[in-house]
Design a protein around this motif. Structure first.
Motif, mmCIF file in Angstrom:
data_model
loop_
_atom_site.group_PDB
_atom_site.id
_atom_site.type_symbol
_atom_site.label_atom_id
_atom_site.label_comp_id
_atom_site.label_asym_id
_atom_site.label_seq_id
_atom_site.Cartn_x
_atom_site.Cartn_y
_atom_site.Cartn_z
ATOM 1 N N UNK A 5 -89.228 -20.865 0.443
ATOM 2 C CA UNK A 5 -87.926 -20.203 0.551
ATOM 3 C C UNK A 5 -87.862 -18.980 -0.348
ATOM 4 N N UNK A 6 -86.989 -18.066 0.012
ATOM 5 C CA UNK A 6 -86.673 -16.897 -0.794
ATOM 6 C C UNK A 6 -85.160 -16.693 -0.752
ATOM 7 N N UNK A 7 -84.591 -16.253 -1.881
ATOM 8 C CA UNK A 7 -83.153 -16.016 -1.950
ATOM 9 C C UNK A 7 -82.881 -14.528 -2.083
ATOM 10 N N UNK A 8 -81.998 -14.029 -1.237
ATOM 11 C CA UNK A 8 -81.636 -12.614 -1.192
ATOM 12 C C UNK A 8 -80.145 -12.473 -1.471
ATOM 13 N N UNK A 9 -79.789 -11.576 -2.394
ATOM 14 C CA UNK A 9 -78.393 -11.210 -2.613
ATOM 15 C C UNK A 9 -78.076 -9.995 -1.750
ATOM 16 N N UNK A 10 -76.861 -9.971 -1.199
ATOM 17 C CA UNK A 10 -76.485 -8.819 -0.371
ATOM 18 C C UNK A 10 -75.045 -8.426 -0.670
ATOM 19 N N UNK A 11 -74.748 -7.143 -0.475
ATOM 20 C CA UNK A 11 -73.387 -6.644 -0.674
ATOM 21 C C UNK A 11 -73.139 -5.490 0.277
ATOM 22 N N UNK A 12 -71.878 -5.273 0.595
ATOM 23 C CA UNK A 12 -71.505 -4.242 1.560
ATOM 24 C C UNK A 12 -70.126 -3.703 1.217
ATOM 25 N N UNK A 13 -69.858 -2.478 1.636
ATOM 26 C CA UNK A 13 -68.519 -1.907 1.474
ATOM 27 C C UNK A 13 -67.572 -2.414 2.559
ATOM 28 N N UNK A 14 -68.125 -3.060 3.597
ATOM 29 C CA UNK A 14 -67.317 -3.609 4.688
ATOM 30 C C UNK A 14 -67.448 -5.120 4.716
ATOM 31 N N UNK A 15 -66.512 -5.754 5.367
ATOM 32 C CA UNK A 15 -66.618 -7.187 5.584
ATOM 33 C C UNK A 15 -67.514 -7.439 6.790
#
Length: 285
Positions: A28-38
């Motif tokens: 497994x690998x864990x990725x964090x993600x973020x966005x200016x939109x929902x």
């Protein structure tokens, strides 16, 4: 959209387009993600990867995904505003995944010294058999999580040159000091990879006066490593770099990349550019 990995040098490439995460099969690998939109992540349905426990179904501006590699191959997740997978903007909101099978390479380590001749100084590598375990472990720390290559020591043996190779060992055919190609038959024919430790390596007359740390060529399972790789960390990096050359990787421009010609550290290997890396029994990507 922004993606980050929760661990350095584990096959995540934020400079690839679209972004890329390598996952050894079954891990497994864990990725964090973020966005200016929902947005909400959508899987392709190819069943190459699995999100654990499951893909979020509610739109958000960020979060984390733990992804498991289920089968050898390539897959992707696209973040969408709503609706189905096809509504995603491929590229900016896409994260690619390569799931790679483990490839094990049995490596023989050869410690080179000159044949003794009266009146001629005998040269010998400063590397010793006691270094091998540490070098293999550190090279695997680079290779295994990123391309699922695992090296293991087959044998370690001294190798005598047929004659003194000279102060500088070079690959040029017209070099009066000798040609290290003559050493290759002295390696272990049963190994997947033969590593020769030398006291000096020069890749041509134009390079004399410079420290060349390692040499390997695509399709030839032979690696030469110079004593200029002074520590086991240096030797492990050289081994990982040259091993990937053997199987088709070329130099890249970024000096923070493992495959840079003048590498400054970091250990990152970005496999997205190497669609033709080939190992003895399996393709990597």
């Amino acid at each position: 959209m922004r993606f980050t990995s929760n661990k350095a040098n584990n096959g995540f490439d934020d400079r690839a387009w679209p972004r890329l995460q390598v996952i050894p099969l079954g891990e497994t690998r864990t990725i964090e993600y973020s966005s200016t939109r929902e947005l909400v992540p959508r899987m392709s349905g190819k069943s190459i990867i699995q999100v654990i426990p499951s893909c979020p179904t509610s739109p958000s501006r960020g979060g984390s995904l733990t992804v498991k590699g289920l089968a050898f191959g390539e897959d992707k997740i696209v973040w969408v505003r709503d609706g189905g997978f096809r509504d995603g903007v491929v590229g900016f909101r896409t994260l690619r995944f390569l799931v790679l099978e483990k490839v094990e390479l049995k490596v023989s380590f050869n410690f080179v010294k000159d044949k003794k001749i009266k009146g001629v100084e005998t040269k010998v590598t400063e590397r010793s058999r006691g270094d091998v375990g540490d070098i293999v472990r550190k090279a695997n720390d680079i290779l295994r999580p990123q391309v699922n290559i695992v090296l293991s020591e087959k044998i370690s043996q001294p190798v005598d040159a047929d004659r003194p190779l000279g102060k500088l060992v070079s690959l040029t055919n017209d070099d009066a000091n000798g040609n290290i190609k003559a050493l290759k038959p002295k390696g272990d024919p049963g190994a997947d990879l033969n590593v020769f430790f030398l006291w000096d390596l020069v890749l041509g007359k134009s390079r004399q006066g410079k420290d060349d740390v390692g040499l390997a060529r695509a399709g030839d399972p032979t690696v030469f490593i110079d004593d200029a790789a002074k520590t086991t960390d240096d030797a492990a990096i050289a081994l990982a770099h040259e091993t990937l050359h053997v199987y088709g990787a070329s130099h890249v421009a970024s000096n923070e990349h493992l495959m840079a010609e003048s590498y400054i550290g970091g250990g990152k290997f970005i496999p997205v550019s190497y669609t033709h890396l080939t190992l003895p029994t399996k393709r990597i990507v």
